[in-house]
Design a protein around this motif. Structure first.
Motif, PDB file in Angstrom:
ATOM      1  N   GLN A  52      -7.360   8.955  -5.189  1.00  0.00           N
ATOM      2  CA  GLN A  52      -6.859  10.186  -4.572  1.00  0.00           C
ATOM      3  C   GLN A  52      -8.053  11.010  -4.113  1.00  0.00           C
ATOM      4  N   ILE A  90      -7.584   2.190   2.722  1.00  0.00           N
ATOM      5  CA  ILE A  90      -6.338   1.444   2.641  1.00  0.00           C
ATOM      6  C   ILE A  90      -6.609  -0.027   2.938  1.00  0.00           C
ATOM      7  N   VAL A 106      -4.412  13.547  -0.921  1.00  0.00           N
ATOM      8  CA  VAL A 106      -3.696  12.327  -0.546  1.00  0.00           C
ATOM      9  C   VAL A 106      -3.983  11.285  -1.621  1.00  0.00           C
ATOM     10  N   GLN A 107      -2.941  10.565  -2.007  1.00  0.00           N
ATOM     11  CA  GLN A 107      -3.071   9.523  -3.033  1.00  0.00           C
ATOM     12  C   GLN A 107      -2.715   8.175  -2.420  1.00  0.00           C
ATOM     13  N   ILE A 108      -3.442   7.135  -2.809  1.00  0.00           N
ATOM     14  CA  ILE A 108      -3.073   5.781  -2.399  1.00  0.00           C
ATOM     15  C   ILE A 108      -3.120   4.865  -3.606  1.00  0.00           C
ATOM     16  N   GLU A 162       0.870  -1.174   0.000  1.00  0.00           N
ATOM     17  CA  GLU A 162       0.000   0.000   0.000  1.00  0.00           C
ATOM     18  C   GLU A 162       0.909   1.226   0.000  1.00  0.00           C
ATOM     19  N   GLN A 212       6.454   9.830   0.649  1.00  0.00           N
ATOM     20  CA  GLN A 212       6.078   8.542   0.080  1.00  0.00           C
ATOM     21  C   GLN A 212       6.147   7.515   1.204  1.00  0.00           C
ATOM     22  N   VAL A 250      -6.517   8.690   5.990  1.00  0.00           N
ATOM     23  CA  VAL A 250      -6.412   7.303   5.519  1.00  0.00           C
ATOM     24  C   VAL A 250      -7.074   6.410   6.561  1.00  0.00           C
ATOM     25  N   VAL A 271       1.242   5.270  -0.134  1.00  0.00           N
ATOM     26  CA  VAL A 271       0.537   6.528   0.123  1.00  0.00           C
ATOM     27  C   VAL A 271       1.471   7.683  -0.211  1.00  0.00           C
ATOM     28  N   SER A 272       0.980   8.651  -0.980  1.00  0.00           N
ATOM     29  CA  SER A 272       1.741   9.860  -1.294  1.00  0.00           C
ATOM     30  C   SER A 272       0.997  11.073  -0.744  1.00  0.00           C
ATOM     31  N   ILE A 273       1.738  11.924  -0.024  1.00  0.00           N
ATOM     32  CA  ILE A 273       1.160  13.137   0.560  1.00  0.00           C
ATOM     33  C   ILE A 273       1.999  14.327   0.106  1.00  0.00           C
TER      34      ILE A 273
END
Length: 237
Positions: free
Chosen positions: A134, A161, A92-94, A65, A118, A150, A67-69
């Motif tokens: 996202q 998630i 936020v992207q997952i 998993e 990341q 999340v 996650v990008s913030i």
């Protein structure tokens, strides 16, 4: 008795490739520390700055998993499932890598740096169909309070998630004080200070310091200055 591990900002791994300046809270790429292989099921916490117009070419992932913030600037994303998106501050992207995919990430701007976190978390269910999502979050909803971004609850307003994990952001004022209660037994929480000064369970932390707490039901958070904080609650095993 709770267990604590403290990672001061200047003890992190560091790699400067020119186009990429990256700090690693846990072992990653050429940085290897056997005592820093993650915190519970939290495996990677990278603090990345990417030069204008530069980025990571297509590369594979599976069963993670991711996650990008974004903290500043805009990050362009493209993957083998057909997603081509740009993520910005307050989003936020997952990505659930699942059975496997390839993706690339680039600084969308030709003039400004992009700064982003990341984060990799081991999945709860392996070999799921790869998935991308996202979501935008209102900054006012974390002003002097904790905002969940999340969550494993599909009905939550947070991004979903594939793990019993919760990520929480807070933009805190001096004097802020709150108890964060962990959602499940055998969980721990890793706090990462984005800006300012924060005290967690009596330990004073500064910008980019990290602290993991386990064997506890809650932690106490106090802000010593204007501060920004990220909490990552994960299973410990």
């Amino acid at each position: 008795m709770s267990k604590k591990v403290i990672h001061k900002a200047d003890t992190r791994g560091h790699a400067n490739h020119g186009w990429l300046n990256s700090y690693h809270s846990f072992s990653f790429a050429s940085y290897y520390n056997p005592e820093r292989m993650g915190f519970g099921l939290l495996r990677v916490l990278n603090d990345d700055t990417v030069a204008p117009g530069m980025g990571f070419g297509a590369h594979p992932h599976d069963n993670m998993e991711i996650v990008s913030i974004p903290l500043a600037g805009e990050l362009a994303h493209k993957d083998s499932t057909g997603n081509e998106k740009t993520i910005r501050t307050n989003e936020v992207q997952i990505m659930s890598a699942g059975t496997g995919l390839t993706h690339s990430e680039y600084n969308h701007s030709k003039t400004n740096e992009v700064k982003f976190l990341q984060i990799w978390v081991f999945p709860k269910e392996r070999d799921i169909k790869p998935r991308y999502e996202q979501k935008s979050f209102k900054p006012e909803d974390r002003q002097n309070q904790l905002q969940t971004v999340v969550s494993p609850d599909r009905n939550d307003e947070a991004i979903w998630i594939n793990q019993d994990a919760w990520f929480t952001l807070g933009t805190l004022k001096p004097g802020f004080s709150e108890e964060y209660k962990l959602h499940m037994p055998h969980h721990g929480v890793y706090a990462f200070v984005l800006e300012g000064e924060v005290e967690i369970d009596g330990e004073k932390l500064s910008k980019r310091d990290g602290m993991g707490v386990s064997d506890t039901e809650s932690i106490t958070i106090k802000a010593g200055s204007d501060a920004e904080l990220l909490l990552m609650e994960v299973p410990m095993k």
